[in-house]
Scaffold this motif. Structure first.
Motif, PDB file in Angstrom:
ATOM      1  N   UNK A 186       0.840  -1.211   0.000  1.00  7.03           N
ATOM      2  CA  UNK A 186       0.000   0.000   0.000  1.00  7.03           C
ATOM      3  C   UNK A 186       0.870   1.255   0.000  1.00  7.03           C
ATOM      4  N   UNK A 187       1.907   1.288   0.857  1.00 10.32           N
ATOM      5  CA  UNK A 187       2.801   2.447   0.909  1.00 10.32           C
ATOM      6  C   UNK A 187       3.610   2.576  -0.374  1.00 10.32           C
ATOM      7  N   UNK A 188       4.061   1.426  -0.889  1.00 10.78           N
ATOM      8  CA  UNK A 188       4.852   1.448  -2.118  1.00 10.78           C
ATOM      9  C   UNK A 188       4.044   1.972  -3.294  1.00 10.78           C
ATOM     10  N   UNK A 233     -19.776  -0.973  16.909  1.00 12.21           N
ATOM     11  CA  UNK A 233     -19.566  -2.256  16.254  1.00 12.21           C
ATOM     12  C   UNK A 233     -18.084  -2.524  16.096  1.00 12.21           C
ATOM     13  N   UNK A 234     -17.759  -3.523  15.268  1.00 14.93           N
ATOM     14  CA  UNK A 234     -16.374  -3.943  15.080  1.00 14.93           C
ATOM     15  C   UNK A 234     -15.919  -3.735  13.635  1.00 14.93           C
ATOM     16  N   UNK A 235     -14.618  -3.609  13.490  1.00 10.93           N
ATOM     17  CA  UNK A 235     -14.006  -3.454  12.169  1.00 10.93           C
ATOM     18  C   UNK A 235     -12.752  -4.311  12.119  1.00 10.93           C
ATOM     19  N   UNK A 236     -12.598  -5.075  11.052  1.00 17.09           N
ATOM     20  CA  UNK A 236     -11.366  -5.821  10.834  1.00 17.09           C
ATOM     21  C   UNK A 236     -10.353  -4.867  10.218  1.00 17.09           C
ATOM     22  N   UNK A 237      -9.231  -4.664  10.894  1.00 19.39           N
ATOM     23  CA  UNK A 237      -8.195  -3.762  10.391  1.00 19.39           C
ATOM     24  C   UNK A 237      -6.847  -4.465  10.480  1.00 19.39           C
ATOM     25  N   UNK A 238      -6.245  -4.722   9.336  1.00 22.30           N
ATOM     26  CA  UNK A 238      -4.933  -5.368   9.277  1.00 22.30           C
ATOM     27  C   UNK A 238      -3.961  -4.402   8.631  1.00 22.30           C
ATOM     28  N   UNK A 239      -3.117  -3.786   9.436  1.00 24.34           N
ATOM     29  CA  UNK A 239      -2.153  -2.807   8.926  1.00 24.34           C
ATOM     30  C   UNK A 239      -1.016  -3.498   8.181  1.00 24.34           C
ATOM     31  N   UNK A 240      -0.438  -4.509   8.809  1.00 20.62           N
ATOM     32  CA  UNK A 240       0.655  -5.257   8.195  1.00 20.62           C
ATOM     33  C   UNK A 240       0.184  -6.685   7.982  1.00 20.62           C
ATOM     34  N   UNK A 241      -0.105  -7.009   6.726  1.00 17.43           N
ATOM     35  CA  UNK A 241      -0.741  -8.289   6.430  1.00 17.43           C
ATOM     36  C   UNK A 241       0.188  -9.422   6.069  1.00 17.43           C
ATOM     37  N   UNK A 242       1.512  -9.249   6.248  1.00 20.22           N
ATOM     38  CA  UNK A 242       2.448 -10.313   5.904  1.00 20.22           C
ATOM     39  C   UNK A 242       2.084 -11.595   6.642  1.00 20.22           C
ATOM     40  N   UNK A 297      -1.186  -7.345   1.990  1.00 22.20           N
ATOM     41  CA  UNK A 297      -1.882  -6.079   1.777  1.00 22.20           C
ATOM     42  C   UNK A 297      -2.659  -5.616   3.008  1.00 22.20           C
ATOM     43  N   UNK A 298      -2.759  -4.314   3.114  1.00 19.54           N
ATOM     44  CA  UNK A 298      -3.625  -3.690   4.114  1.00 19.54           C
ATOM     45  C   UNK A 298      -5.059  -4.129   3.861  1.00 19.54           C
ATOM     46  N   UNK A 299      -5.817  -4.307   4.926  1.00 16.75           N
ATOM     47  CA  UNK A 299      -7.209  -4.719   4.766  1.00 16.75           C
ATOM     48  C   UNK A 299      -8.068  -4.062   5.838  1.00 16.75           C
TER      49      UNK A 299
END
Length: 343
Positions: free
Chosen positions: A28-30, A192-201, A208-210
């Motif tokens: 995402x940053x790249x 509520x809730x949110x799925x947040x994956x900053x570093x998805x390795x 990827x970010x999700x």
């Protein structure tokens, strides 16, 4: 001083792909900085294989000794050769992606030689050759609500968790078994809730970010799954293969014909439901018109001339890109939209 021997074309491939090795770096940053490349070990392995097969074929069939000698004719001829050989369209699409990465990598590798004639080498056409999908590829692969109910009723508790994460949030099977408690955080609304994956390795495809909101109907189940678990624990306590095999067995027991859908059928069902949620009836009609254009090899907005239709097109594209983001895809992925959202 001894003169350095000429590098073999196969060696050039390795050096070129190494020049765009971004494994471990945020895609995402790249992408934001224009420095994206190869971001996973699996992608590197597949790209290396595709690119080396390509240059070996060019060397054998056309006497090409360096990547700098390649041009579009070699690219087009190789794709035609693969087609005649019976290689599937899906694989040919992947090969095109690999060759475009090779071209990018060769330019990066060549910069250290400060040779403009080399860095300006272009052997990939501006437009891909394998952009359209056959009607069979674009068919609806989603499970119906009744099929999901039957499958869930024949799964173990842990496999059912994975099914719910795939169906209700669009996760891939490996993502469903790898997400952890710490990835679920209160959403911006605080209700509520949110799925947040900053570093998805190691979790998401390509690392990827999700970010995906947890639907209200899944919240209570999710909360029960997280009880007495530490932030670093996985939500699902079985492996990828256990989920895959569990779904296969459940389909057989329930009399649900998979027809090649596998676990991906849950993601397709998620995408179609989100399409109905995010698009109006008119926007869905425009979307189907756009996908028909793409299937015929036309520009997405071909024949969309009226101002009202242009507005519908823009809104439908925005919704499509949001759905792709939730699925872990990039923007402007019309070919994927044919598979996930087409009639």
């Amino acid at each position: 001083m001894a003169r350095r021997g000429r590098t073999s074309i196969v060696r050039e491939v390795k050096e070129s792909l190494t020049a765009i090795d971004k494994i471990g770096q945020s895609k995402r940053d790249a992408r934001k900085t224009g420095t994206s490349g190869i971001h996973s070990k699996k992608q590197m392995t597949n790209t290396m294989s595709d690119a080396q097969n390509f240059v070996k074929w060019c060397r054998s069939e056309h006497g090409v000794k360096s990547i700098s000698e390649l041009d579009e004719r070699h690219y087009v001829s190789y794709l035609a050769y693969l087609s005649e050989k019976g290689v599937s369209q899906g694989h040919r699409v992947n090969v095109e992606t690999s060759l475009r990465l090779l071209e990018k990598g060769f330019k990066e590798r060549s910069k250290r030689f400060e040779n403009n004639s080399v860095t300006l080498v272009r052997f990939c056409p501006k437009r891909r050759l394998e952009t359209s999908l056959s009607e069979s590829d674009a068919k609806n692969r989603s499970y119906t609500e009744e099929e999901v109910r039957l499958i869930r009723g024949n799964c173990s508790d842990e496999v059912t968790k994975a099914v719910d994460l795939m169906r209700e949030m669009g996760l891939r099977i490996k993502e469903a078994v790898n997400v952890r408690v710490e990835h679920f955080v209160p959403n911006d609304r605080g209700i509520g809730w949110c799925l947040t994956i900053e570093k998805g390795t190691g979790i998401t495809k390509g690392g990827r970010f999700r970010q995906v909101d947890v639907p209200q109907r899944l919240e209570q189940r999710l909360e029960s799954w997280m009880v007495n678990k530490s932030p670093g624990e996985q939500i699902v306590n079985v492996s990828y293969s256990t989920v895959r095999d569990g779904v296969n067995v459940a389909c057989k027991r329930a009399g649900v014909a998979q027809a090649g859908r596998g676990c991906h059928g849950f993601r397709h069902a998620y995408a179609r439901e989100r399409m109905n949620q995010l698009m109006t009836s008119e926007q869905r009609q425009i979307m189907n018109r756009v996908l028909e254009n793409r299937k015929m090899g036309r520009a997405a907005d071909y024949g969309i001339l009226r101002e009202h239709d242009k507005q519908l097109y823009a809104a439908a594209k925005e919704a499509m890109d949001q759905i792709h983001s939730e699925l872990g895809h990039g923007k402007n992925r019309w070919a994927l939209a044919m598979r996930y959202m087409g009639n």
